[in-house]
Every structure is written in structure tokens, then in C-alpha cells.
Design a protein around this motif. Sequence first.
Motif, PDB file in Angstrom:
ATOM      1  N   GLY A  30      67.003  35.296  14.382  1.00  0.00           N
ATOM      2  CA  GLY A  30      67.919  35.829  13.385  1.00  0.00           C
ATOM      3  C   GLY A  30      67.220  35.916  12.044  1.00  0.00           C
ATOM      4  N   PRO A  31      67.603  36.836  11.180  1.00  0.00           N
ATOM      5  CA  PRO A  31      66.910  37.026   9.903  1.00  0.00           C
ATOM      6  C   PRO A  31      67.051  35.839   8.958  1.00  0.00           C
ATOM      7  CG  PRO A  31      68.919  38.354  10.008  1.00  0.00           C
ATOM      8  CD  PRO A  31      68.695  37.793  11.383  1.00  0.00           C
ATOM      9  N   ASP A  32      68.119  35.036   9.124  1.00  0.00           N
ATOM     10  CA  ASP A  32      68.331  33.917   8.212  1.00  0.00           C
ATOM     11  C   ASP A  32      67.993  32.580   8.858  1.00  0.00           C
ATOM     12  OD1 ASP A  32      70.366  34.043  10.022  1.00  0.00           O
ATOM     13  OD2 ASP A  32      71.955  33.533   8.593  1.00  0.00           O
ATOM     14  N   SER A  52      71.424  23.400  17.943  1.00  0.00           N
ATOM     15  CA  SER A  52      71.845  22.823  16.669  1.00  0.00           C
ATOM     16  C   SER A  52      73.077  23.548  16.129  1.00  0.00           C
ATOM     17  CB  SER A  52      70.716  22.920  15.642  1.00  0.00           C
ATOM     18  OG  SER A  52      71.185  22.562  14.353  1.00  0.00           O
ATOM     19  N   ASP A  53      74.088  22.779  15.796  1.00  0.00           N
ATOM     20  CA  ASP A  53      75.279  23.326  15.147  1.00  0.00           C
ATOM     21  C   ASP A  53      75.149  23.265  13.629  1.00  0.00           C
ATOM     22  OD1 ASP A  53      78.002  24.350  15.195  1.00  0.00           O
ATOM     23  OD2 ASP A  53      78.662  22.350  14.582  1.00  0.00           O
ATOM     24  N   VAL A  92      74.593  20.084  20.100  1.00  0.00           N
ATOM     25  CA  VAL A  92      75.435  20.446  21.237  1.00  0.00           C
ATOM     26  C   VAL A  92      74.495  20.748  22.395  1.00  0.00           C
ATOM     27  CG1 VAL A  92      77.045  22.212  22.096  1.00  0.00           C
ATOM     28  CG2 VAL A  92      77.276  21.320  19.763  1.00  0.00           C
ATOM     29  N   VAL A  93      74.971  20.595  23.620  1.00  0.00           N
ATOM     30  CA  VAL A  93      74.125  20.823  24.789  1.00  0.00           C
ATOM     31  C   VAL A  93      74.785  21.829  25.729  1.00  0.00           C
ATOM     32  CG1 VAL A  93      73.152  19.751  26.868  1.00  0.00           C
ATOM     33  CG2 VAL A  93      72.996  18.575  24.676  1.00  0.00           C
ATOM     34  N   VAL A  94      73.980  22.744  26.248  1.00  0.00           N
ATOM     35  CA  VAL A  94      74.411  23.655  27.309  1.00  0.00           C
ATOM     36  C   VAL A  94      73.641  23.278  28.571  1.00  0.00           C
ATOM     37  CG1 VAL A  94      74.590  26.054  28.077  1.00  0.00           C
ATOM     38  CG2 VAL A  94      74.823  25.496  25.641  1.00  0.00           C
ATOM     39  N   ARG A 125      74.536  30.760  17.146  1.00  0.00           N
ATOM     40  CA  ARG A 125      73.285  30.324  17.750  1.00  0.00           C
ATOM     41  C   ARG A 125      73.320  30.442  19.271  1.00  0.00           C
ATOM     42  NH1 ARG A 125      71.658  25.537  13.409  1.00  0.00           N
ATOM     43  NH2 ARG A 125      70.779  27.018  11.900  1.00  0.00           N
ATOM     44  N   LEU A 126      74.488  30.305  19.874  1.00  0.00           N
ATOM     45  CA  LEU A 126      74.615  30.608  21.296  1.00  0.00           C
ATOM     46  C   LEU A 126      74.332  32.092  21.529  1.00  0.00           C
ATOM     47  CD1 LEU A 126      77.797  28.607  22.387  1.00  0.00           C
ATOM     48  CD2 LEU A 126      75.408  28.070  22.915  1.00  0.00           C
TER      49      LEU A 126
END
Length: 322
Positions: A30-32, A52-53, A92-94, A125-126
Motif C-alpha cells: 500500500g502507498p502509506d 498487525s492491526d 491478529v492471526v489468520v 491489511r487483510l
Amino acid sequence: MSQPETKPRSIAKQETDMNMSNPAQAVKPGPDELVPSRYALKIGDIDVLVVSDGVLPLPTKMLGYNADAADRAAWLNDMFLPPDAFDWALNVVVVRSGKQTILIDAGLGLDPELNLPRAGQLIKRLEAAGIDLGSVTDVVLTHMHMDHVGGLLVDGVKERLRPDLRIHVATAEVKFWEAPDFTHVSMPPGFPDALRAAAKQFRKEYESRLRLFDDEYEVAPGVVVSRTGGHTPGHSVVRVASGKDRLMFAGDAVFAVGFDHPDWFNGFEHDPEEAARVRVRLLRELAETGELLVATHMPFPSVGHVAADGDHFRWVPVFWDY
């Protein structure tokens, strides 16, 4: 006891495996986003992605409000941390096991009353990792604090979830939030009201999708959620196991200061004495088995081992695998 092998794979390869919508999206920054926000590894045949949240700025007293101020200041100084406030990580975890894609906790979401612009990053982020919300078959909640359920309360998220989504949470946790007890916490102003409101809204929005368990439940092959209590009455940890590999997502049972001072009370613990007992028990277990640990508020990506030295513990971060 012999230590299990853990085999982190390359992030690029792993993120391709974890991608559930557009493969090109998984490696497009992502640009940011100037720092990494996800870290992938393999637990046997199970894919794990730590996301990361963002970060949550809180006063340092929250780390151990029962500790002497001088001792707390000395620990912060030894860790090269600021004395008054610092950024708590939100992880967080996936997990993907077989045909199931499991989201473990859902991040903070967006609460305009608290003015926390650097937290609540999970949904975007997901998406950056190529994970479609509609591909998530199960959600496991370690507990129902706002920074673990808030991502599901963001506008537009509920409509993107599967109609048959299962949300697993301990029965004791749901019952606790019917009339929560805040008499033993030490939170900054505004947080108790925000926590109550988020839990109430979450229950209202997702009641029909809740799948309650009492003590332990196998969510998917090799993915087991177990209630520990302590932090909240229904607080739970998730163990992931496949072949010789093991990983525990400890939620809020373990904090960075807890390795040196497991008896220090965190300000968000509803039963701090029991939380300390749970923390010591889990850290001893992790030191004996050698399995990997990930926790919500350990510095991202929060993947490492626990070593024991008498009554004290030591955090041993893994070397990142590129």
C-alpha cells in the motif's frame, strides 16, 4: 523433553499460499505502508499469517499498576522504552487448516470517541494480503474486549462476511459481558464505557452466529481453542498443531513485561491475581514444549519462543524468514 521443530517458510511463498482472492494483490504494498504489516509461517500443514492491526498508545502504568513506580521505571529504562506512554502492538492471526480459514480475533475497529487513528488497520491489511472477508469460515475470539471484536463492527464488514460464518467464544465470556465487573481493573478514562458498548453492540450484531464452548473446542483439524480465564472469565488461547510443529496464540494472557515480572498486574485484567497465575502456567508450558508463541500485545510479529530461568522467563524472538 525434546523441542518440536518449527519451519517458517519464505514470506513471499507463504503469502501466495495464504492469498484467497487475487494473487497479485498479496505482494502489492500500500502507498502509506512504510513497515511490514504481516508475517507468514507454516505450522506443519497449517498456514499461519500474523497481521498487525496497528498500535494502541497507552500509559506505561498499565504494564504493572501493582508494581512500585521505581521498579516499573527501571524496567522501562532497561527496555529503552519511554517512561510515560508507548505503543502497544495489536496482533491478529489468520489460520488456514484444510478447507477452513479462521480469523483469530478481529482487531480494534474504529471508535471515534477514543481517537486512536493508528489502530484498527486489520480490514485494509487483510485486503492488502489478498484475503477476502467472504473466505473466512470461522472467527475465534480470545475474549470480547473492544480491541478483539471491533473489526467486525466496522461499517460494511458484516455485509461482506459469509452468512454461515461461525464465531467461537467461551460461554463464560458471553455471560460475563451481560453485567461486566470493572472493580479490579485500572484503565484510562473512557475505556470501561467503550468496552461495555463494543461488547453490547457485538452481541446484538452477531448473536445468531455465536458458537459457544465451555472449556475446549476443536475449531478445525489441529486448531483448538481452550478457555484459561484470568484476563476475563472467558479468556481463551488457541493452539495450532500439525506434525511436529506447535504454536500458541495467547491473546492477552502474555505481555512483554510478563517475562521478567509475571506477577505484575495489567490494567485491563478483570481478575489480575488469576491472570498472573494463568500467565505463569502458560509460560512454563511454552518453555517446556518449545512451541512458538504469538500474543496480541507483543511487538509485531510477536513470533518467538519462551525460555525459563528459575521463576523468571525470557522472550526469544525468531529470526525472520525472508
